[in-house]
Design an enzyme around this catalytic site. Structure first.
Site, PDB file in Angstrom:
ATOM      1  N   CYS A   1      16.829  10.184  -0.643  1.00  0.00           N
ATOM      2  CA  CYS A   1      17.937  10.481  -1.184  1.00  0.00           C
ATOM      3  C   CYS A   1      19.063   9.890  -0.240  1.00  0.00           C
ATOM      4  CB  CYS A   1      18.412  11.908  -1.158  1.00  0.00           C
ATOM      5  SG  CYS A   1      17.127  12.807  -2.395  1.00  0.00           S
TER       6      CYS A   1
ATOM      7  N   LYS B   1       2.261  -5.389   0.268  1.00  0.00           N
ATOM      8  CA  LYS B   1       3.424  -5.960  -0.297  1.00  0.00           C
ATOM      9  C   LYS B   1       3.154  -6.095  -2.137  1.00  0.00           C
ATOM     10  CE  LYS B   1       5.856  -5.073   2.007  1.00  0.00           C
ATOM     11  NZ  LYS B   1       5.919  -4.912   3.373  1.00  0.00           N
TER      12      LYS B   1
ATOM     13  N   ASN C   1      19.891  15.533   1.360  1.00  0.00           N
ATOM     14  CA  ASN C   1      18.996  14.747   1.592  1.00  0.00           C
ATOM     15  C   ASN C   1      17.914  15.521   2.458  1.00  0.00           C
ATOM     16  OD1 ASN C   1      16.981  12.803   2.356  1.00  0.00           O
ATOM     17  ND2 ASN C   1      18.253  12.011   3.776  1.00  0.00           N
ATOM     18  N   GLY C   2      16.600  15.578   2.025  1.00  0.00           N
ATOM     19  CA  GLY C   2      15.680  16.380   2.726  1.00  0.00           C
ATOM     20  C   GLY C   2      15.055  17.463   1.944  1.00  0.00           C
TER      21      GLY C   2
ATOM     22  N   HIS D   1     -20.240  -5.719   1.809  1.00  0.00           N
ATOM     23  CA  HIS D   1     -20.862  -4.450   1.790  1.00  0.00           C
ATOM     24  C   HIS D   1     -20.305  -3.383   0.837  1.00  0.00           C
ATOM     25  CE1 HIS D   1     -22.944  -5.205   5.672  1.00  0.00           C
ATOM     26  NE2 HIS D   1     -21.836  -6.112   5.963  1.00  0.00           N
TER      27      HIS D   1
ATOM     28  N   TRP E   1      16.006  10.797  -4.603  1.00  0.00           N
ATOM     29  CA  TRP E   1      14.588  10.711  -4.674  1.00  0.00           C
ATOM     30  C   TRP E   1      14.107  11.872  -4.938  1.00  0.00           C
ATOM     31  CZ3 TRP E   1      10.052  11.919  -1.739  1.00  0.00           C
ATOM     32  CH2 TRP E   1       9.129  11.201  -1.972  1.00  0.00           C
TER      33      TRP E   1
ATOM     34  N   ARG F   1      17.308   4.194  -1.128  1.00  0.00           N
ATOM     35  CA  ARG F   1      16.983   5.417  -0.458  1.00  0.00           C
ATOM     36  C   ARG F   1      16.253   6.293  -1.751  1.00  0.00           C
ATOM     37  NH1 ARG F   1      18.220   6.342   4.648  1.00  0.00           N
ATOM     38  NH2 ARG F   1      17.748   8.689   4.384  1.00  0.00           N
TER      39      ARG F   1
ATOM     40  N   LYS G   1      13.084   3.916   0.861  1.00  0.00           N
ATOM     41  CA  LYS G   1      12.886   3.103   1.945  1.00  0.00           C
ATOM     42  C   LYS G   1      12.517   3.944   3.360  1.00  0.00           C
ATOM     43  CE  LYS G   1      14.040  -0.673   4.609  1.00  0.00           C
ATOM     44  NZ  LYS G   1      12.917  -1.612   4.141  1.00  0.00           N
TER      45      LYS G   1
ATOM     46  N   GLU H   1      -1.153  -6.018   5.209  1.00  0.00           N
ATOM     47  CA  GLU H   1       0.410  -5.979   5.008  1.00  0.00           C
ATOM     48  C   GLU H   1       0.534  -6.892   3.740  1.00  0.00           C
ATOM     49  OE1 GLU H   1       2.758  -4.642   5.860  1.00  0.00           O
ATOM     50  OE2 GLU H   1       4.344  -5.684   5.114  1.00  0.00           O
TER      51      GLU H   1
ATOM     52  N   GLU I   1       3.089  -2.681  -3.549  1.00  0.00           N
ATOM     53  CA  GLU I   1       4.119  -1.721  -3.749  1.00  0.00           C
ATOM     54  C   GLU I   1       5.286  -2.229  -4.707  1.00  0.00           C
ATOM     55  OE1 GLU I   1       6.054  -1.057  -0.219  1.00  0.00           O
ATOM     56  OE2 GLU I   1       5.927  -2.843   0.617  1.00  0.00           O
TER      57      GLU I   1
HETATM   58  C1  F6R Z   1       6.563  -1.037   3.031  1.00  0.00           C
HETATM   59  C2  F6R Z   1       7.469   0.163   3.816  1.00  0.00           C
HETATM   60  C3  F6R Z   1       6.768   1.094   4.326  1.00  0.00           C
HETATM   61  C4  F6R Z   1       7.678   1.430   5.768  1.00  0.00           C
HETATM   62  C5  F6R Z   1       7.076   2.949   5.971  1.00  0.00           C
HETATM   63  C6  F6R Z   1       7.506   3.138   7.669  1.00  0.00           C
HETATM   64  O1  F6R Z   1       7.030  -2.285   2.754  1.00  0.00           O
HETATM   65  O2  F6R Z   1       8.415  -0.500   3.854  1.00  0.00           O
HETATM   66  O3  F6R Z   1       5.522   1.330   4.239  1.00  0.00           O
HETATM   67  O4  F6R Z   1       6.905   0.594   6.618  1.00  0.00           O
HETATM   68  O5  F6R Z   1       7.425   3.866   5.192  1.00  0.00           O
HETATM   69  O6  F6R Z   1       8.914   3.018   7.729  1.00  0.00           O
HETATM   70  P1  F6R Z   1       9.714   2.886   9.331  1.00  0.00           P
HETATM   71  O7  F6R Z   1       9.065   1.673   9.791  1.00  0.00           O
HETATM   72  O8  F6R Z   1      11.082   3.095   8.713  1.00  0.00           O
HETATM   73  O9  F6R Z   1       9.246   4.194   9.908  1.00  0.00           O
END
Ligand code: F6R
Length: 609
Positions: A2, A486, A107-108, A505, A81, A32, A604, A482, A489
């Site tokens: 949010c 990507k 937010n929260g 395996h 969110w 967010r 995010k 990683e 997601e």
């Molecule tokens: C993936 C992504 C998330 C963040 C994770 C940690 O692309 O952005 O997996 O890496 O939520 O976020 P931070 O680094 O802000 O603690």
């Protein structure tokens, strides 16, 4: 998750409808959360609060919300969110009290909302939504009804609320003030002469001001056009002047700059971001971190998501270069090591936002046991670097795309700088690696220019797939994790990363003709065995994609397509190899018609456990 925004300006100062400004600010917070949007303002003629809200993304509900016709000098806004209650018009924020003279955006999570709601309902309050948020305006209403001023009502409300939250409230009885409170969830104030802002993140108001106050846990207060008042639950009134910081981010940094998506812009920004990181790393802080690391009993590394993958890269570098093994864990899984944490240990917590609640909790658990902590973050003064013993900033600039890109590469660069400095102090000769690390901005720029078209082609090809593997060995494994994350997601294609040796395996059972397998081959001792793994996949008619070192000829015949990358030290390779992976995922998402900046169900900054 949010995003909240609030602004209050002196009368007749704003040159456009306040709704239009709120909309722009919310657009910059949309990363967010984006399942519903809303805002509220005080209609100065009618002396009442007007609330407009709807389920959907901002662009989809702009007409319904009629931003252009909202005139006032004070407003709050929200992009959601969902945590409590499904995305719907009723659950969208702002929420109001019974008399609609108080409106709140939040937010929260309010943990004890069920209990509070029960009490309030018994007192006759009528709730309109399923959210936890709605208890806030009703609690404020209770105190105001008993004769308190809004600031006192806020103080009393805070004594009752449990959870992690940041919220903003407007009251018809205080027509120029926006009240706020922060406990764990982020909240910043934007200060300029005639207008004041509050927001979940700085880019929201960066077009107006770069003078900010990052609020701390337990702080509350209000902003009015010409005043900022902050009080702390424990420490009373705060001297506001000492808290103002001028940040170096520019409004352009928070705009798309001609790119169709923030993610693509941020991928392209990597050479610059890396340069900034390398130039601005503070040697004093690096030395403090190194001192802790080389004198530690045990090293713990923790983070979530992409930051966790950066942590795994550092873990590999620490053990392979320095013979210092570390325990690297996903932050929400800290219990596994809780008993092992102790005095003399060091913990490295990696978080782009500095606000991820799981990482913050892991940091606090370490500190509880006497572990010295080093935070690697991109956001100055955010909770994790603030609470850590040593804070090191990546300074990658704001990252708006939900998928982490430039923050991953700059985190690795920062971690490697620390590890290489430790290596030097332990008498290792790392000059050559360091000079290669310093060249990553240039090399990454060349990689983007040379291979973007090919990545687009591969992304399109992958966009038909239901599932994919990302395989490598050694430090290529976290890199592959990683790459797979990507693709998962943003393109919603199931993708798994495995150490290539492990694929035999079990996972190889999934491979059938045309199943995509992305291999990362680095210049390390795994070369021969990795070629064997590629051949195994080819023999099963997989669609093999290779990210391979330049001049690597032998493997080409087993690959359906490949990208040939510069010959660099394997420890540094993740910084470069991840770029084609990001581009492939980006183009796969776009080919499938998805918006990579706003992947479904994601936000995010994850501030809920
Ligand atoms: C993936 C992504 C998330 C963040 C994770 C940690 O692309 O952005 O997996 O890496 O939520 O976020 P931070 O680094 O802000 O603690």
């Amino acid at each position: 998750m949010c995003g909240i925004i609030g602004l209050t300006a002196i009368e007749n100062y704003l040159r456009e409808p306040i709704g239009s400004i709120i909309r722009r600010c919310l657009k910059r917070l949309e990363y967010r959360g984006y399942d519903s949007v809303g805002y509220a303002y005080i209609d100065k003629q009618k002396l009442k609060i007007v609330v407009k809200k709807a389920k959907g993304k901002i662009d989809d509900v702009t007409r319904i919300l009629d931003f252009k016709n909202a005139y006032s000098n004070i407003a709050i806004g929200h992009t959601r969110w969902a945590t409590h209650g499904k995305p719907s018009n009723e659950n969208a924020h702002p929420h109001t009290d019974c008399s609609e003279s108080i409106a709140v955006v939040h937010n929260g999570i309010i943990q004890n909302y069920m209990e509070l709601k029960g009490k309030l309902v018994r007192k006759g309050h009528v709730f309109k939504s399923e959210t936890d948020t709605e208890v806030i305006p009703h609690l404020l209403e209770e105190y105001v009804k008993s004769g308190m001023k809004p600031i006192d009502a806020l103080r009393e409300t805070l004594k009752i609320l449990k959870g992690a939250f940041a919220f903003a409230a407007i009251f018809t009885q205080e027509r120029n003030k926006i009240f706020f409170a922060k406990m764990t969830s982020p909240l910043v104030l934007g200060i300029s002469n005639k207008v004041k802002f509050l927001a979940s993140d700085i880019p929201a108001f960066l077009e107006f001001t770069n003078r900010v106050i990052i609020l701390r846990d337990g702080e509350f207060g209000y902003i009015s056009p010409q005043e900022v008042y902050i009080e702390s639950i424990d420490r009373g009134a705060i001297n506001v002047r000492n808290r103002i910081r001028v940040i170096s981010w520019t409004p352009q940094m928070a705009m798309k700059g001609g790119y169709p998506h923030f993610m693509l812009k941020e991928i392209h920004e990597q050479p610059l971001a890396m340069q900034r990181t390398l130039q601005s790393l503070n040697i004093k802080e690096i030395l403090e971190a190194v001192d802790l690391i080389i004198n530690s009993n045990k090293i713990f590394i923790t983070a979530c998501g992409t930051s966790y993958h950066a942590g795994l890269v550092a873990d590999y570098a620490l053990s392979s270069l320095l013979g210092l093994p570390s325990f690297t864990f996903i932050a929400s899984e800290y219990l596994k090591y809780f008993k092992a944490f102790g005095d003399g240990d060091v913990g490295i917590i990696i978080s782009q936002s500095g606000e991820t609640i799981d990482s913050l909790i892991a940091l606090r658990k370490m500190k509880e046991k006497g572990v010295k902590t080093i935070a690697i973050s991109n956001v100055i003064d955010s909770a994790i670097p603030r609470e850590a013993d040593v804070a090191i900033y990546t300074r990658a600039g704001p990252e708006i795309g939900v998928a982490a890109t430039k923050t991953f590469t700059t985190q690795i660069i920062t971690l490697l700088k620390i590890i290489l400095q430790a290596a030097k102090q332990l008498g290792e000769d790392v000059e050559k690696i360091e000079s290669e690390l310093n060249k990553t901005p240039k090399i990454s720029g060349r990689v983007i220019r040379a291979h973007e078209a090919k990545c687009r082609e591969i992304g399109r090809r992958l966009s038909d797939a239901k599932s994919a593997f990302y395989l490598s060995r050694g430090i290529g494994v976290p890199l592959s994790m990683e790459g797979a994350l990507k693709l998962k997601e943003i393109a919603y294609i199931h993708a798994e990363a495995y150490p290539a040796g492990e694929s035999k395996h079990g996972p190889i059972a999934l491979v059938e003709p045309n199943f995509p397998v992305v291999f990362s081959m680095l210049l390390d001792e795994y070369r021969e065995s990795l070629i064997g793994n590629i051949m195994e996949m080819k023999a099963r008619e997989a669609y093999t994609v290779g990210l391979i070192p330049r001049n690597e000829r032998q493997v080409i015949e087993h690959l359906d397509t490949y990208i040939s990358l510069p010959n660099i030290n394997p420890l540094i390779a993740p910084v470069i190899y991840v770029i084609p992976m990001q581009l492939i995922a980006y183009y796969a998402a776009v080919s499938r018609g998805y918006d990579p900046d706003k992947p479904r169900n994601l936000a995010k900054t994850v501030t809920v456990e």
